[in-house]
Motif scaffolding. Structure first.
Motif, PDB file in Angstrom:
ATOM      1  N   GLU A 106       0.848  -1.184   0.000  1.00  0.00           N
ATOM      2  CA  GLU A 106       0.000   0.000   0.000  1.00  0.00           C
ATOM      3  C   GLU A 106       0.886   1.238   0.000  1.00  0.00           C
ATOM      4  OE1 GLU A 106      -4.036   1.307   2.337  1.00  0.00           O
ATOM      5  OE2 GLU A 106      -2.563   0.119   3.416  1.00  0.00           O
ATOM      6  N   ARG A 107       0.543   2.211  -0.835  1.00  0.00           N
ATOM      7  CA  ARG A 107       1.340   3.439  -0.932  1.00  0.00           C
ATOM      8  C   ARG A 107       0.736   4.515  -0.034  1.00  0.00           C
ATOM      9  NH1 ARG A 107       4.880   3.911  -5.007  1.00  0.00           N
ATOM     10  NH2 ARG A 107       4.381   6.100  -5.366  1.00  0.00           N
ATOM     11  N   ALA A 108       1.593   5.203   0.687  1.00  0.00           N
ATOM     12  CA  ALA A 108       1.145   6.245   1.608  1.00  0.00           C
ATOM     13  C   ALA A 108       0.351   7.337   0.890  1.00  0.00           C
ATOM     14  CB  ALA A 108       2.342   6.853   2.331  1.00  0.00           C
ATOM     15  N   GLU A 109       0.730   7.638  -0.335  1.00  0.00           N
ATOM     16  CA  GLU A 109       0.050   8.696  -1.086  1.00  0.00           C
ATOM     17  C   GLU A 109      -1.196   8.201  -1.822  1.00  0.00           C
ATOM     18  OE1 GLU A 109       3.377   7.022  -3.645  1.00  0.00           O
ATOM     19  OE2 GLU A 109       3.112   7.551  -1.547  1.00  0.00           O
ATOM     20  N   GLY A 110      -1.544   6.941  -1.609  1.00  0.00           N
ATOM     21  CA  GLY A 110      -2.709   6.340  -2.247  1.00  0.00           C
ATOM     22  C   GLY A 110      -2.297   5.326  -3.292  1.00  0.00           C
ATOM     23  N   GLY A 111      -3.178   4.415  -3.551  1.00  0.00           N
ATOM     24  CA  GLY A 111      -2.873   3.360  -4.508  1.00  0.00           C
ATOM     25  C   GLY A 111      -1.991   2.290  -3.888  1.00  0.00           C
ATOM     26  N   ALA A 112      -1.443   1.471  -4.757  1.00  0.00           N
ATOM     27  CA  ALA A 112      -0.620   0.354  -4.300  1.00  0.00           C
ATOM     28  C   ALA A 112       0.455   0.065  -5.342  1.00  0.00           C
ATOM     29  CB  ALA A 112      -1.494  -0.877  -4.076  1.00  0.00           C
ATOM     30  N   THR A 113       1.418  -0.739  -4.942  1.00  0.00           N
ATOM     31  CA  THR A 113       2.513  -1.129  -5.825  1.00  0.00           C
ATOM     32  C   THR A 113       2.510  -2.640  -5.984  1.00  0.00           C
ATOM     33  OG1 THR A 113       3.866   0.748  -5.153  1.00  0.00           O
ATOM     34  CG2 THR A 113       5.032  -1.114  -6.124  1.00  0.00           C
ATOM     35  N   LEU A 114       2.718  -3.090  -7.214  1.00  0.00           N
ATOM     36  CA  LEU A 114       2.894  -4.502  -7.523  1.00  0.00           C
ATOM     37  C   LEU A 114       4.342  -4.687  -7.948  1.00  0.00           C
ATOM     38  CD1 LEU A 114       1.711  -7.355  -8.073  1.00  0.00           C
ATOM     39  CD2 LEU A 114       1.321  -6.585 -10.427  1.00  0.00           C
ATOM     40  N   ALA A 115       5.020  -5.621  -7.308  1.00  0.00           N
ATOM     41  CA  ALA A 115       6.421  -5.869  -7.637  1.00  0.00           C
ATOM     42  C   ALA A 115       6.696  -7.367  -7.624  1.00  0.00           C
ATOM     43  CB  ALA A 115       7.330  -5.164  -6.627  1.00  0.00           C
ATOM     44  N   TYR A 116       7.697  -7.767  -8.396  1.00  0.00           N
ATOM     45  CA  TYR A 116       8.179  -9.139  -8.356  1.00  0.00           C
ATOM     46  C   TYR A 116       9.568  -9.194  -8.966  1.00  0.00           C
ATOM     47  CZ  TYR A 116       6.837  -9.491 -13.338  1.00  0.00           C
ATOM     48  OH  TYR A 116       6.709  -9.297 -14.683  1.00  0.00           O
ATOM     49  N   LYS A 117      10.335 -10.167  -8.525  1.00  0.00           N
ATOM     50  CA  LYS A 117      11.606 -10.458  -9.179  1.00  0.00           C
ATOM     51  C   LYS A 117      11.283 -11.321 -10.383  1.00  0.00           C
ATOM     52  CE  LYS A 117      14.506 -10.433  -5.054  1.00  0.00           C
ATOM     53  NZ  LYS A 117      15.411 -11.250  -4.219  1.00  0.00           N
ATOM     54  N   THR A 118      11.846 -10.984 -11.528  1.00  0.00           N
ATOM     55  CA  THR A 118      11.553 -11.787 -12.712  1.00  0.00           C
ATOM     56  C   THR A 118      12.089 -13.198 -12.515  1.00  0.00           C
ATOM     57  OG1 THR A 118      13.583 -11.157 -13.853  1.00  0.00           O
ATOM     58  CG2 THR A 118      11.624  -9.758 -14.233  1.00  0.00           C
ATOM     59  N   PRO A 119      11.359 -14.190 -12.990  1.00  0.00           N
ATOM     60  CA  PRO A 119      11.830 -15.572 -12.839  1.00  0.00           C
ATOM     61  C   PRO A 119      13.232 -15.801 -13.413  1.00  0.00           C
ATOM     62  CG  PRO A 119       9.510 -15.578 -13.338  1.00  0.00           C
ATOM     63  CD  PRO A 119       9.970 -14.147 -13.487  1.00  0.00           C
ATOM     64  N   SER A 120      13.558 -15.166 -14.527  1.00  0.00           N
ATOM     65  CA  SER A 120      14.901 -15.349 -15.081  1.00  0.00           C
ATOM     66  C   SER A 120      15.965 -14.793 -14.131  1.00  0.00           C
ATOM     67  CB  SER A 120      15.025 -14.713 -16.468  1.00  0.00           C
ATOM     68  OG  SER A 120      14.726 -13.339 -16.419  1.00  0.00           O
ATOM     69  N   PHE A 121      15.660 -13.720 -13.426  1.00  0.00           N
ATOM     70  CA  PHE A 121      16.589 -13.170 -12.435  1.00  0.00           C
ATOM     71  C   PHE A 121      16.693 -14.108 -11.224  1.00  0.00           C
ATOM     72  CE2 PHE A 121      17.483 -10.370  -8.763  1.00  0.00           C
ATOM     73  CZ  PHE A 121      18.680  -9.805  -9.183  1.00  0.00           C
ATOM     74  N   VAL A 122      15.556 -14.631 -10.792  1.00  0.00           N
ATOM     75  CA  VAL A 122      15.527 -15.537  -9.642  1.00  0.00           C
ATOM     76  C   VAL A 122      16.353 -16.799  -9.914  1.00  0.00           C
ATOM     77  CG1 VAL A 122      14.012 -17.029  -8.264  1.00  0.00           C
ATOM     78  CG2 VAL A 122      13.327 -14.673  -8.759  1.00  0.00           C
ATOM     79  N   PHE A 123      16.218 -17.341 -11.127  1.00  0.00           N
ATOM     80  CA  PHE A 123      16.915 -18.588 -11.458  1.00  0.00           C
ATOM     81  C   PHE A 123      18.320 -18.382 -12.021  1.00  0.00           C
ATOM     82  CE2 PHE A 123      12.516 -20.587 -11.837  1.00  0.00           C
ATOM     83  CZ  PHE A 123      12.648 -21.301 -10.659  1.00  0.00           C
TER      84      PHE A 123
END
Length: 154
Positions: A106-123
């Protein structure tokens, strides 16, 4: 820092912590959608992509039960058995990374953030051991995770 320690620090970050911003190997998108809506849309997109929601964790509800208010914060682990079997055959060690996680904040200024590490980066650390098959799994998952993110953010 070890990745699990870093994840724990992100999950337990105080309300005044810095917002997530793009970094190497991460896909990060800010949305005007409220946190509960973005989280619900992510769950729906995971299902629509025929992926499994394997794990969920977040400190928000537990903190509220203790009388502490923090912004919405949730990690969703996503994977599917056919990818697990293929990744395991390519590199036993790589399976420590499954499920791969989406992170909704949740963003303090409103809205939200979606994030993920890309699978190619993870592997990537297992690329030499896993060879072409692990690279293929990672590339397929990159496309699926990107599609989930796009659908979530629509």
């Amino acid at each position: 820092m070890r990745p699990l320690v870093l994840l724990a620090l992100l999950l337990l970050a105080p309300a005044g912590a810095h917002a997530l911003e793009p970094r190497e190997g991460w896909a990060v998108a800010h949305s005007a959608k409220p946190y509960p809506t973005l989280l619900a849309d992510l769950r729906a997109a995971i299902t629509a992509a025929n992926m499994g929601l394997v794990t969920e964790a977040g400190p928000t509800e537990a903190a509220a039960a203790r009388g502490v208010t923090i912004p919405g914060n949730r990690v969703l682990g996503v994977f599917r058995n056919d990818y697990a079997v293929r990744a395991l055959a390519a590199s036993e060690a790589a399976m420590i990374e499954a499920p791969i996680r989406f992170y909704v904040t949740e963003r303090a200024e409103g809205g939200a953030t979606l994030a993920y590490k890309t699978p190619s980066f993870v592997f990537a650390p297992y690329a030499d051991e896993g060879g072409a098959e692990l690279s293929a799994v990672a590339a397929e998952l990159d496309a699926i995770f990107a599609a989930i993110a796009v659908q979530t953010l629509e």
